[in-house]
Design an enzyme around this catalytic site. Structure first.
Site, PDB file in Angstrom:
ATOM      1  N   GLY A 157       0.788  -1.237   0.000  1.00 51.52           N
ATOM      2  CA  GLY A 157       0.000   0.000   0.000  1.00 51.52           C
ATOM      3  C   GLY A 157       0.816   1.280   0.000  1.00 51.52           C
ATOM      4  O   GLY A 157       0.328   2.330   0.423  1.00 51.52           O
ATOM      5  N   ASN A 177       1.671   2.996  -2.574  1.00 47.96           N
ATOM      6  CA  ASN A 177       1.025   3.938  -3.513  1.00 47.96           C
ATOM      7  C   ASN A 177      -0.221   4.568  -2.885  1.00 47.96           C
ATOM      8  O   ASN A 177      -0.499   5.746  -3.100  1.00 47.96           O
ATOM      9  CB  ASN A 177       0.664   3.222  -4.820  1.00 47.96           C
ATOM     10  CG  ASN A 177       1.857   3.127  -5.751  1.00 47.96           C
ATOM     11  OD1 ASN A 177       2.381   4.156  -6.176  1.00 47.96           O
ATOM     12  ND2 ASN A 177       2.305   1.919  -6.044  1.00 47.96           N
ATOM     13  N   LYS A 185      -5.860  -8.134  -8.522  1.00 49.00           N
ATOM     14  CA  LYS A 185      -6.967  -8.860  -9.154  1.00 49.00           C
ATOM     15  C   LYS A 185      -7.496  -8.046 -10.322  1.00 49.00           C
ATOM     16  O   LYS A 185      -7.398  -6.812 -10.328  1.00 49.00           O
ATOM     17  CB  LYS A 185      -8.118  -9.025  -8.152  1.00 49.00           C
ATOM     18  CG  LYS A 185      -7.811  -9.976  -7.043  1.00 49.00           C
ATOM     19  CD  LYS A 185      -8.071 -11.400  -7.488  1.00 49.00           C
ATOM     20  CE  LYS A 185      -7.426 -12.365  -6.503  1.00 49.00           C
ATOM     21  NZ  LYS A 185      -7.181 -13.683  -7.041  1.00 49.00           N
ATOM     22  N   LEU A 186      -8.096  -8.768 -11.267  1.00 52.49           N
ATOM     23  CA  LEU A 186      -8.773  -8.070 -12.351  1.00 52.49           C
ATOM     24  C   LEU A 186     -10.073  -7.493 -11.780  1.00 52.49           C
ATOM     25  O   LEU A 186     -10.838  -8.213 -11.134  1.00 52.49           O
ATOM     26  CB  LEU A 186      -9.085  -9.079 -13.463  1.00 52.49           C
ATOM     27  CG  LEU A 186      -9.516  -8.525 -14.814  1.00 52.49           C
ATOM     28  CD1 LEU A 186      -8.408  -7.672 -15.422  1.00 52.49           C
ATOM     29  CD2 LEU A 186      -9.872  -9.660 -15.761  1.00 52.49           C
ATOM     30  N   HIS A 218       0.969   0.902 -13.065  1.00 51.77           N
ATOM     31  CA  HIS A 218       1.709  -0.305 -13.437  1.00 51.77           C
ATOM     32  C   HIS A 218       3.204   0.025 -13.488  1.00 51.77           C
ATOM     33  O   HIS A 218       3.592   1.044 -14.078  1.00 51.77           O
ATOM     34  CB  HIS A 218       1.223  -0.796 -14.807  1.00 51.77           C
ATOM     35  CG  HIS A 218       1.833  -2.109 -15.195  1.00 51.77           C
ATOM     36  ND1 HIS A 218       1.440  -3.309 -14.628  1.00 51.77           N
ATOM     37  CD2 HIS A 218       2.830  -2.408 -16.061  1.00 51.77           C
ATOM     38  CE1 HIS A 218       2.164  -4.287 -15.144  1.00 51.77           C
ATOM     39  NE2 HIS A 218       3.011  -3.771 -16.019  1.00 51.77           N
ATOM     40  N   ASP A 225      -3.934  -4.387 -17.404  1.00 52.62           N
ATOM     41  CA  ASP A 225      -2.914  -3.400 -17.782  1.00 52.62           C
ATOM     42  C   ASP A 225      -3.146  -2.809 -19.166  1.00 52.62           C
ATOM     43  O   ASP A 225      -2.213  -2.623 -19.948  1.00 52.62           O
ATOM     44  CB  ASP A 225      -1.506  -4.027 -17.731  1.00 52.62           C
ATOM     45  CG  ASP A 225      -1.220  -4.636 -16.371  1.00 52.62           C
ATOM     46  OD1 ASP A 225      -1.645  -4.054 -15.367  1.00 52.62           O
ATOM     47  OD2 ASP A 225      -0.571  -5.696 -16.326  1.00 52.62           O
ATOM     48  N   GLU A 237       6.474   5.817  -9.193  1.00 55.81           N
ATOM     49  CA  GLU A 237       5.033   5.564  -9.028  1.00 55.81           C
ATOM     50  C   GLU A 237       4.430   6.522  -8.009  1.00 55.81           C
ATOM     51  O   GLU A 237       3.342   7.075  -8.219  1.00 55.81           O
ATOM     52  CB  GLU A 237       4.801   4.119  -8.566  1.00 55.81           C
ATOM     53  CG  GLU A 237       5.135   3.084  -9.612  1.00 55.81           C
ATOM     54  CD  GLU A 237       4.829   1.680  -9.123  1.00 55.81           C
ATOM     55  OE1 GLU A 237       3.674   1.412  -8.763  1.00 55.81           O
ATOM     56  OE2 GLU A 237       5.746   0.837  -9.096  1.00 55.81           O
TER      57      GLU A 237
HETATM   58  C1  GRF Z   1       3.631  -1.387  -7.296  1.00 61.20           C
HETATM   59  O1  GRF Z   1       4.793  -1.515  -8.071  1.00 61.20           O
HETATM   60  C2  GRF Z   1       2.419  -1.412  -8.184  1.00 61.20           C
HETATM   61  O2  GRF Z   1       2.548  -0.712  -9.363  1.00 61.20           O
HETATM   62  C3  GRF Z   1       2.330  -2.889  -8.459  1.00 61.20           C
HETATM   63  O3  GRF Z   1       2.615  -3.508  -7.217  1.00 61.20           O
HETATM   64  C4  GRF Z   1       3.427  -2.642  -6.453  1.00 61.20           C
HETATM   65  C5  GRF Z   1       2.640  -2.391  -5.217  1.00 61.20           C
HETATM   66  O4  GRF Z   1       3.165  -1.418  -4.419  1.00 61.20           O
HETATM   67  N1  GRF Z   1       1.097  -3.260  -9.074  1.00 61.20           N
HETATM   68  P1  GRF Z   1       2.353  -0.864  -3.172  1.00 61.20           P
HETATM   69  O5  GRF Z   1       1.448  -1.954  -2.645  1.00 61.20           O
HETATM   70  O6  GRF Z   1       1.605   0.340  -3.619  1.00 61.20           O
HETATM   71  O7  GRF Z   1       3.432  -0.544  -2.165  1.00 61.20           O
END
Ligand code: GRF
Length: 192
Positions: free
Chosen positions: A12, A14, A91-92, A109, A150, A179
């Site tokens: 988490g 992001n 998950k999708l 992504h 994606d 990101e």
């Molecule tokens: C990130 O690289 C995201 O793009 C990918 O999985 C990773 C997850 O990072 N899908 P976080 O859970 O946000 O730390």
């Protein structure tokens, strides 16, 4: 103010970038709800610490598909969600949700889509494949979600140079920093 639902499966970080940007006012949006398919996801802990309502909704928990979709839609409607952000969601997202919120679901992504996306392209696999292919650049992409993994129109993409001594882990760490910058920017762009 626009309300965002964040879907996350793992650490988490992001999600945290969005929470921080919203808190300091850089992001003019609120995050009333975080949904995870994984009850152990640290994203849920981060959300709870920030006072955000969390839900664990997965197909395992709700084996009846109609009920599963209805759980998701009920939560999204209850919190008056305008934008769904998939931030490390493994998950999708069900087609019914994508259709209901069409054009209002974005995904981050850790690669330069359309390369290195799709089924099987997650986590370390991505960075391993980028290195194995001898790519000069990698990076991160935020795109609008359609019904494929994606896939969909790109909102923001930022690249970095692959170092000759990069490992999948060092590359993943540098991409993750990107990101955290572009995800709040993409949401701002969406709002505008
Ligand atoms: C990130 O690289 C995201 O793009 C990918 O999985 C990773 C997850 O990072 N899908 P976080 O859970 O946000 O730390």
């Amino acid at each position: 103010m626009l309300s965002i639902a964040v879907f996350a499966s793992g650490n988490g970080s992001n999600l945290q970038a969005l929470i921080d940007a919203s808190r300091c006012g850089r992001l003019k949006a609120r995050i009333p709800v975080v949904i995870s398919n994984n009850s152990d996801s640290f994203a849920l802990t981060r959300a709870q610490k920030a006072g955000i309502t969390t839900y664990h909704i997965s197909q395992k928990k709700y084996p009846d598909y109609i009920n599963y979709i209805s759980q998701l839609l009920t939560v999204l409607k209850k919190h008056d969600i305008t934008l769904i952000v998939l931030a490390g969601y493994m998950k999708l997202l069900p087609r019914e949700i994508v259709d209901t919120y069409y054009g209002r679901v974005i995904n981050i992504h850790p690669a330069l889509l359309p390369k290195y996306g799709g089924p099987g392209m997650y986590g370390r696999n991505i960075h391993q494949s980028v290195l194995a292919a001898g790519e000069k650049y990698s990076g991160a992409t935020v795109h609008i979600v359609d019904s494929q993994f994606d896939h969909g129109p790109i909102l923001i993409q930022r690249r970095l140079l692959v170092n000759p001594n990069d490992t999948p882990d060092t590359l993943a760490a540098r991409v993750l920093e990107i990101e955290h910058e572009i995800l709040p920017q993409a949401v701002e762009l969406f709002i505008k």
